[in-house]
Scaffold this motif. Structure first.
Motif, PDB file in Angstrom:
ATOM      1  N   LEU A  30       0.937  -1.276  -0.007  1.00 15.69           N
ATOM      2  CA  LEU A  30      -0.074   0.086   0.140  1.00 15.69           C
ATOM      3  C   LEU A  30       0.717   1.379   0.097  1.00 15.69           C
ATOM      4  CD1 LEU A  30      -2.896  -0.834   2.513  1.00 15.69           C
ATOM      5  CD2 LEU A  30      -3.214  -0.321  -0.103  1.00 15.69           C
ATOM      6  N   ASN A  31       1.980   1.258   0.954  1.00 12.28           N
ATOM      7  CA  ASN A  31       2.780   2.300   1.045  1.00 12.28           C
ATOM      8  C   ASN A  31       3.474   2.716  -0.247  1.00 12.28           C
ATOM      9  OD1 ASN A  31       3.054   3.906   3.859  1.00 12.28           O
ATOM     10  ND2 ASN A  31       2.327   2.070   4.249  1.00 12.28           N
ATOM     11  N   ALA A  32       3.928   1.739  -1.173  1.00 15.25           N
ATOM     12  CA  ALA A  32       4.661   1.878  -2.296  1.00 15.25           C
ATOM     13  C   ALA A  32       3.649   2.588  -3.319  1.00 15.25           C
ATOM     14  CB  ALA A  32       5.186   0.315  -2.897  1.00 15.25           C
ATOM     15  N   LYS A  33       2.281   2.298  -3.303  1.00 15.02           N
ATOM     16  CA  LYS A  33       1.401   2.843  -3.955  1.00 15.02           C
ATOM     17  C   LYS A  33       0.984   4.253  -3.802  1.00 15.02           C
ATOM     18  CE  LYS A  33      -0.647  -1.509  -5.567  1.00 15.02           C
ATOM     19  NZ  LYS A  33      -2.004  -2.241  -5.710  1.00 15.02           N
ATOM     20  N   GLY A  34       1.466   4.585  -2.584  1.00 13.63           N
ATOM     21  CA  GLY A  34       1.093   6.176  -2.302  1.00 13.63           C
ATOM     22  C   GLY A  34      -0.050   6.421  -1.603  1.00 13.63           C
ATOM     23  N   ILE A  35      -0.020   7.884  -0.937  1.00 15.09           N
ATOM     24  CA  ILE A  35      -1.176   8.267  -0.198  1.00 15.09           C
ATOM     25  C   ILE A  35      -2.438   7.994  -1.064  1.00 15.09           C
ATOM     26  CG2 ILE A  35      -2.193  10.244   0.879  1.00 15.09           C
ATOM     27  CD1 ILE A  35       0.217   9.045   2.500  1.00 15.09           C
ATOM     28  N   ALA A  36      -2.555   8.403  -2.205  1.00 14.54           N
ATOM     29  CA  ALA A  36      -3.911   8.258  -2.679  1.00 14.54           C
ATOM     30  C   ALA A  36      -4.404   6.910  -2.594  1.00 14.54           C
ATOM     31  CB  ALA A  36      -3.635   8.762  -4.399  1.00 14.54           C
ATOM     32  N   LYS A  37      -3.708   5.950  -3.073  1.00  9.82           N
ATOM     33  CA  LYS A  37      -4.051   4.659  -3.045  1.00  9.82           C
ATOM     34  C   LYS A  37      -4.614   4.302  -1.548  1.00  9.82           C
ATOM     35  CE  LYS A  37      -5.291   0.604  -4.205  1.00  9.82           C
ATOM     36  NZ  LYS A  37      -6.369   0.315  -5.324  1.00  9.82           N
ATOM     37  N   ILE A  38      -3.607   4.520  -0.448  1.00  9.48           N
ATOM     38  CA  ILE A  38      -3.928   4.302   0.858  1.00  9.48           C
ATOM     39  C   ILE A  38      -5.319   4.992   1.234  1.00  9.48           C
ATOM     40  CG2 ILE A  38      -3.530   4.542   3.245  1.00  9.48           C
ATOM     41  CD1 ILE A  38      -0.293   4.424   2.361  1.00  9.48           C
ATOM     42  N   ALA A  39      -5.721   6.308   0.715  1.00  6.26           N
ATOM     43  CA  ALA A  39      -6.689   7.123   0.962  1.00  6.26           C
ATOM     44  C   ALA A  39      -7.978   6.330   0.349  1.00  6.26           C
ATOM     45  CB  ALA A  39      -6.658   8.406   0.698  1.00  6.26           C
ATOM     46  N   GLN A  40      -7.861   5.864  -0.661  1.00 13.35           N
ATOM     47  CA  GLN A  40      -8.990   5.286  -1.665  1.00 13.35           C
ATOM     48  C   GLN A  40      -9.518   3.862  -0.828  1.00 13.35           C
ATOM     49  OE1 GLN A  40      -7.659   3.916  -5.379  1.00 13.35           O
ATOM     50  NE2 GLN A  40      -9.523   2.548  -5.649  1.00 13.35           N
ATOM     51  N   LYS A  41      -8.411   3.201  -0.140  1.00  8.90           N
ATOM     52  CA  LYS A  41      -8.675   2.005   0.575  1.00  8.90           C
ATOM     53  C   LYS A  41      -9.430   2.512   2.015  1.00  8.90           C
ATOM     54  CE  LYS A  41      -8.152  -1.768   0.346  1.00  8.90           C
ATOM     55  NZ  LYS A  41      -9.199  -2.803  -0.370  1.00  8.90           N
ATOM     56  N   VAL A  42      -9.240   3.437   2.545  1.00  9.95           N
ATOM     57  CA  VAL A  42     -10.011   3.983   3.644  1.00  9.95           C
ATOM     58  C   VAL A  42     -11.403   4.235   3.449  1.00  9.95           C
ATOM     59  CG1 VAL A  42     -10.298   5.922   5.332  1.00  9.95           C
ATOM     60  CG2 VAL A  42      -7.888   4.794   4.855  1.00  9.95           C
ATOM     61  N   GLY A  43     -11.529   4.810   2.106  1.00 13.20           N
ATOM     62  CA  GLY A  43     -12.880   5.233   1.663  1.00 13.20           C
ATOM     63  C   GLY A  43     -13.477   3.874   1.257  1.00 13.20           C
ATOM     64  N   GLU A  44     -12.960   3.143   0.633  1.00  7.27           N
ATOM     65  CA  GLU A  44     -13.431   1.930   0.408  1.00  7.27           C
ATOM     66  C   GLU A  44     -14.183   1.005   1.463  1.00  7.27           C
ATOM     67  OE1 GLU A  44     -10.837  -0.568  -2.098  1.00  7.27           O
ATOM     68  OE2 GLU A  44     -11.072   0.891  -3.670  1.00  7.27           O
ATOM     69  N   MET A  73      -5.197   3.456  10.151  1.00  5.93           N
ATOM     70  CA  MET A  73      -4.012   3.564  10.891  1.00  5.93           C
ATOM     71  C   MET A  73      -2.665   3.378   9.745  1.00  5.93           C
ATOM     72  SD  MET A  73      -4.745   1.364  14.396  1.00  5.93           S
ATOM     73  CE  MET A  73      -3.110   1.417  15.020  1.00  5.93           C
ATOM     74  N   VAL A  74      -3.029   2.598   8.881  1.00  2.00           N
ATOM     75  CA  VAL A  74      -1.994   2.630   7.619  1.00  2.00           C
ATOM     76  C   VAL A  74      -1.855   4.064   7.095  1.00  2.00           C
ATOM     77  CG1 VAL A  74      -1.268   1.892   5.378  1.00  2.00           C
ATOM     78  CG2 VAL A  74      -2.230   0.364   7.185  1.00  2.00           C
ATOM     79  N   LEU A  75      -2.869   4.711   6.854  1.00  2.00           N
ATOM     80  CA  LEU A  75      -3.004   6.149   6.457  1.00  2.00           C
ATOM     81  C   LEU A  75      -2.252   7.068   7.409  1.00  2.00           C
ATOM     82  CD1 LEU A  75      -3.809   8.217   4.263  1.00  2.00           C
ATOM     83  CD2 LEU A  75      -6.123   8.363   5.490  1.00  2.00           C
ATOM     84  N   LEU A  76      -2.704   6.933   8.645  1.00  2.00           N
ATOM     85  CA  LEU A  76      -2.047   7.756   9.602  1.00  2.00           C
ATOM     86  C   LEU A  76      -0.377   7.762   9.699  1.00  2.00           C
ATOM     87  CD1 LEU A  76      -4.658   7.596  12.596  1.00  2.00           C
ATOM     88  CD2 LEU A  76      -4.087   9.401  11.343  1.00  2.00           C
TER      89      LEU A  76
END
Length: 107
Positions: A30-44, A73-76
């Protein structure tokens, strides 16, 4: 086990795995894909939590809520925001009406 200990262990595990091998760690991937992907996962996960709540399936709701907390927590972690900072904000708000607290932010 105390709930705070579980969250602290999870936070430490996420921090440790952030820079790991993306082929061996979901957190690293997830971190390798960047903040946008992590934020997307939080939204999903948030959406899936809402759907589970509306469906009335307790077990599914618990699972989706756990997924949501994990991804938050991954996003934070990715944004270098310690969970303690979020908990301190919750503590600051404790005893304050949600309506009054929200109104204080709009001024």
């Amino acid at each position: 086990m105390e709930h705070g200990e579980i969250l602290a262990r999870l936070e430490a595990t996420i921090a440790q795995r952030r820079a790991g091998d993306p082929s061996a760690s979901y957190v690293a991937k997830l971190n390798a894909k960047g903040i946008a992907k992590i934020a997307q996962k939080v939204g999903e996960e948030g959406t899936e939590t809402v759907i589970a709540a509306l469906a009335g399936d307790r077990k599914e709701l618990v699972g989706e809520a756990a997924d949501l907390i994990f991804h938050l927590m991954v996003l934070l972690s990715a944004k270098d925001v310690p969970l303690a900072e979020v908990l301190a904000e919750l503590e600051r708000r404790e005893g304050t009406s949600g309506i009054a607290e929200k109104a204080s932010r709009s001024n």
